[in-house]
Design an enzyme around this catalytic site. Sequence first.
Site, mmCIF file in Angstrom:
data_model
loop_
_atom_site.group_PDB
_atom_site.id
_atom_site.type_symbol
_atom_site.label_atom_id
_atom_site.label_comp_id
_atom_site.label_asym_id
_atom_site.label_seq_id
_atom_site.Cartn_x
_atom_site.Cartn_y
_atom_site.Cartn_z
ATOM 1 N N LEU A 194 0.885 -1.157 0.000
ATOM 2 C CA LEU A 194 0.000 0.000 0.000
ATOM 3 C C LEU A 194 0.925 1.209 0.000
ATOM 4 O O LEU A 194 1.885 1.265 0.774
ATOM 5 C CB LEU A 194 -0.883 0.024 1.258
ATOM 6 N N ASP A 195 0.633 2.171 -0.859
ATOM 7 C CA ASP A 195 1.452 3.383 -0.865
ATOM 8 C C ASP A 195 1.389 4.053 0.500
ATOM 9 O O ASP A 195 0.439 3.853 1.260
ATOM 10 C CB ASP A 195 0.945 4.351 -1.941
ATOM 11 N N SER A 196 2.366 4.894 0.793
ATOM 12 C CA SER A 196 2.402 5.542 2.104
ATOM 13 C C SER A 196 1.160 6.394 2.347
ATOM 14 O O SER A 196 0.713 6.540 3.488
ATOM 15 C CB SER A 196 3.666 6.389 2.247
ATOM 16 N N SER A 218 -1.824 5.662 1.357
ATOM 17 C CA SER A 218 -3.003 4.806 1.400
ATOM 18 C C SER A 218 -3.068 4.115 2.757
ATOM 19 O O SER A 218 -2.067 3.977 3.452
ATOM 20 C CB SER A 218 -2.956 3.771 0.279
ATOM 21 N N ARG A 222 0.062 2.426 -7.746
ATOM 22 C CA ARG A 222 -0.917 3.509 -7.606
ATOM 23 C C ARG A 222 -2.104 3.343 -8.565
ATOM 24 O O ARG A 222 -2.665 4.315 -9.078
ATOM 25 C CB ARG A 222 -0.242 4.872 -7.802
#
Length: 199
Positions: free
Chosen positions: A45-47, A49, A145
């Site tokens: 998970l992106d930072s 998110s 993303r």
Amino acid sequence: MNISKRYIILNKPYGVLSQFTPDVPGQRTLAEFGLPEDVYAAGRLDSDSEGLLFLTNDGPLIKKLLDPKNNHERTYLVQVEGIPRTQALTELERGVVIQGYHTLPSKARLLETEPNLLPRDPPIRFRKAIPTSWVEIKLTEGKNRQVRRMTAAVGYPTLRLIRTAIKSIILGNLPAGKWRELQPKEIQALSPAPSPIKN
């Protein structure tokens, strides 16, 4: 030496990397949550998110989870800028082109009511003249993303993104920053499914 398998879900907060070491000093990482030393995130998970992050030391299972052909559906709650029209949701379901790649078919629906969630820290940007809404999106792939790029491609930028499920494993009411070990029956439910989403 027989190493016991461990299967964990974490509710990853906003601003935390999905890894144990920072890319640059000062970044928040998984190291702050007291997780076992031998587990690794299965997917990212992106930072910016939030939500369900699955961690394990079971390498073969990680490989299965990351392979789109195994149809491991991921569910996201997405707060977007604006209120998507039916056509935009249809485009998301059929797949859109992002960075030269046509995404696989997905499921997308506009939520009639706002989900019961704690505010994000820091809060999302707010503009009085532009309404926001929530969309549930289900994918069987996880490009970099991807959800953010998909909603932007149909004209509705993502403001907040929370993963709530991986197949039948559900985040539920697990508080942000907390984790728990999965039950054996939950792990069995991650066996590959026979076919991808079809519309």
